[in-house]
Each structure stands twice: as C-alpha cells, then as structure tokens.
Design a protein around this motif. Structure first.
Motif, mmCIF file in Angstrom:
data_model
loop_
_atom_site.group_PDB
_atom_site.id
_atom_site.type_symbol
_atom_site.label_atom_id
_atom_site.label_comp_id
_atom_site.label_asym_id
_atom_site.label_seq_id
_atom_site.Cartn_x
_atom_site.Cartn_y
_atom_site.Cartn_z
ATOM 1 N N ARG A 1 11.198 -17.037 -2.308
ATOM 2 C CA ARG A 1 12.194 -17.996 -2.767
ATOM 3 C C ARG A 1 13.084 -18.381 -1.594
ATOM 4 O O ARG A 1 13.720 -17.518 -1.003
ATOM 5 C CB ARG A 1 13.022 -17.395 -3.898
ATOM 6 N N SER A 2 13.097 -19.645 -1.296
ATOM 7 C CA SER A 2 13.920 -20.112 -0.194
ATOM 8 C C SER A 2 15.366 -20.208 -0.646
ATOM 9 O O SER A 2 15.680 -20.868 -1.634
ATOM 10 C CB SER A 2 13.435 -21.481 0.273
ATOM 11 N N GLU A 3 16.231 -19.519 0.046
ATOM 12 C CA GLU A 3 17.662 -19.499 -0.293
ATOM 13 C C GLU A 3 18.437 -20.307 0.751
ATOM 14 O O GLU A 3 19.043 -19.750 1.660
ATOM 15 C CB GLU A 3 18.174 -18.061 -0.334
ATOM 16 N N SER A 4 18.351 -21.616 0.638
ATOM 17 C CA SER A 4 19.115 -22.484 1.525
ATOM 18 C C SER A 4 19.318 -23.819 0.827
ATOM 19 O O SER A 4 18.521 -24.197 -0.034
ATOM 20 C CB SER A 4 18.389 -22.680 2.854
ATOM 21 N N PRO A 5 20.367 -24.533 1.210
ATOM 22 C CA PRO A 5 20.538 -25.865 0.634
ATOM 23 C C PRO A 5 19.312 -26.720 0.942
ATOM 24 O O PRO A 5 18.733 -26.633 2.031
ATOM 25 C CB PRO A 5 21.788 -26.413 1.336
ATOM 26 N N PHE A 6 18.928 -27.547 -0.020
ATOM 27 C CA PHE A 6 17.727 -28.360 0.126
ATOM 28 C C PHE A 6 17.746 -29.180 1.411
ATOM 29 O O PHE A 6 16.729 -29.283 2.097
ATOM 30 C CB PHE A 6 17.561 -29.274 -1.092
ATOM 31 N N LEU B 1 10.302 -27.626 6.655
ATOM 32 C CA LEU B 1 8.948 -27.764 6.134
ATOM 33 C C LEU B 1 8.213 -26.432 6.223
ATOM 34 O O LEU B 1 7.469 -26.064 5.298
ATOM 35 C CB LEU B 1 8.171 -28.848 6.890
ATOM 36 N N GLU B 2 8.444 -25.670 7.262
ATOM 37 C CA GLU B 2 7.811 -24.353 7.418
ATOM 38 C C GLU B 2 8.205 -23.414 6.273
ATOM 39 O O GLU B 2 7.371 -22.728 5.690
ATOM 40 C CB GLU B 2 8.196 -23.743 8.766
ATOM 41 N N ARG B 3 9.482 -23.397 5.939
ATOM 42 C CA ARG B 3 9.959 -22.535 4.848
ATOM 43 C C ARG B 3 9.418 -23.009 3.499
ATOM 44 O O ARG B 3 9.059 -22.208 2.648
ATOM 45 C CB ARG B 3 11.493 -22.522 4.848
ATOM 46 N N TRP B 4 9.376 -24.333 3.305
ATOM 47 C CA TRP B 4 8.804 -24.900 2.087
ATOM 48 C C TRP B 4 7.343 -24.476 1.936
ATOM 49 O O TRP B 4 6.910 -24.085 0.868
ATOM 50 C CB TRP B 4 8.934 -26.417 2.120
ATOM 51 N N HIS B 5 6.594 -24.530 3.021
ATOM 52 C CA HIS B 5 5.186 -24.116 2.979
ATOM 53 C C HIS B 5 5.048 -22.625 2.682
ATOM 54 O O HIS B 5 4.099 -22.215 2.010
ATOM 55 C CB HIS B 5 4.474 -24.487 4.277
ATOM 56 N N ALA B 6 5.988 -21.819 3.152
ATOM 57 C CA ALA B 6 5.952 -20.383 2.838
ATOM 58 C C ALA B 6 6.107 -20.162 1.338
ATOM 59 O O ALA B 6 5.436 -19.313 0.744
ATOM 60 C CB ALA B 6 7.039 -19.638 3.610
ATOM 61 N N VAL B 7 6.989 -20.934 0.697
ATOM 62 C CA VAL B 7 7.173 -20.855 -0.755
ATOM 63 C C VAL B 7 5.873 -21.228 -1.461
ATOM 64 O O VAL B 7 5.407 -20.516 -2.356
ATOM 65 C CB VAL B 7 8.333 -21.774 -1.220
ATOM 66 N N LEU B 8 5.274 -22.333 -1.050
ATOM 67 C CA LEU B 8 4.026 -22.788 -1.678
ATOM 68 C C LEU B 8 2.881 -21.816 -1.445
ATOM 69 O O LEU B 8 2.092 -21.550 -2.358
ATOM 70 C CB LEU B 8 3.655 -24.179 -1.166
ATOM 71 N N ARG B 9 2.770 -21.297 -0.231
ATOM 72 C CA ARG B 9 1.687 -20.343 0.062
ATOM 73 C C ARG B 9 1.784 -19.109 -0.827
ATOM 74 O O ARG B 9 0.784 -18.647 -1.374
ATOM 75 C CB ARG B 9 1.716 -19.932 1.548
#
Length: 158
Positions: free
Chosen positions: A96-101, A106-114
């Motif tokens: 779960r990414s804990e940062s303001p949108f 993009l790297e962190r977003w991909h980590a969530v999706l992966r």
C-alpha cells in the motif's frame, strides 16, 4: 471453534502480520495446516508459525516474493512438499503506497500493482494443479476496505 478445515492445507500470502496473520490463526484454529508467507518479515512469520504450533496446530513460515514468478512457484512447491497437498490459497499479500497521489511515483504505483495483481495471478497459477488435485480447492482473494472507500495517502485518494 469447530474444526471445519480439519485436514486441509491453507497457504496465506502476506501472513506475517495484520489481517494475514489473523487469517492464518483462524484457519489453524479451524483445523487447517497453514503455510505462512512473508516477503521479508521472516522473524514475524516464524513467530506466528511457532505460536500456531504451540497451540497444537501445524504451521510453516516460507519467505517468498509473490511478485517473482520463480518465488511464487517455489512458495507453492514448498507448501506442498511440507504438508503433502494444498487445498486453499488466500491471496492476501499487498503493498500500500502511503503518499499523497500527486507525489506517487510510477515505480511505486507499479509496486502496488505487482503485489496486488501480479502476485495474485502468479500464486493462483502455481497453485492451480494442486488445488484441482485436492478435489475441493479454493482461492480466496483479499482486498481491503479502502479499495472501495479510499483513504488519505493511498493511491486512489486524490
């Protein structure tokens, strides 16, 4: 608790803490042998496995990154090697990414999706032959409430 899972083997991804740990405890209390997966929280996963064993249950901790195809396959193989079968897969692992949108990379977003999507796919695919062989195989996919409601500093909260 009634032993409704007696004789079953349950693999719970992301089970070292939080809801995954409670799922593992509940399955063990219902009579299942439990494989506790963690990516890096080895000490917590081992402690949970020891706790379940101290209560008379069967449990093993297995470190594996569910987003890595080889690790997902190894995770399932080690579960089956340890317990002789697999009846239930609980896909609980998540990042779960804990940062303001606006600050989410993009790297962190991909980590969530992966973690959430690829990990679920890879573990389900690796488990499928064993779940079919059990005759009553089940896959349970866990999603948090904030996926529906949103929460501050989560990817879907703008």
């Amino acid at each position: 608790m009634e032993a409704e899972l007696q004789g079953s083997v349950v693999l719970v991804t992301g089970a070292a803490r939080n809801i995954g740990a409670e799922i593992a405890r509940t399955c063990a209390a219902a009579g299942a042998a439990v494989a506790i997966n963690a990516k890096s929280s080895g000490a917590e996963a081992e402690a949970l496995a020891a706790e379940i064993r101290s209560r008379g249950g069967a449990a093993v901790a297995i470190l594996a990154d569910v987003t890595d195809p080889a690790d997902a396959t190894r995770l399932v193989a080690q579960t089956v090697a340890h317990f002789g079968r697999l009846d239930v897969l609980v896909n609980n692992a998540a990042v779960r990414s804990e940062s303001p949108f606006a600050e989410l990379t993009l790297e962190r977003w991909h980590a969530v999706l992966r973690s959430t999507l690829d990990g679920t796919f890879l573990c389900s695919q690796a488990s499928l032959p064993h779940l079919r062989a059990s005759g009553s195989g089940t896959i349970v996919n866990i999603g948090g409430l904030t996926a529906h409601t949103g929460a501050p500093k989560r990817a879907w909260w703008v």
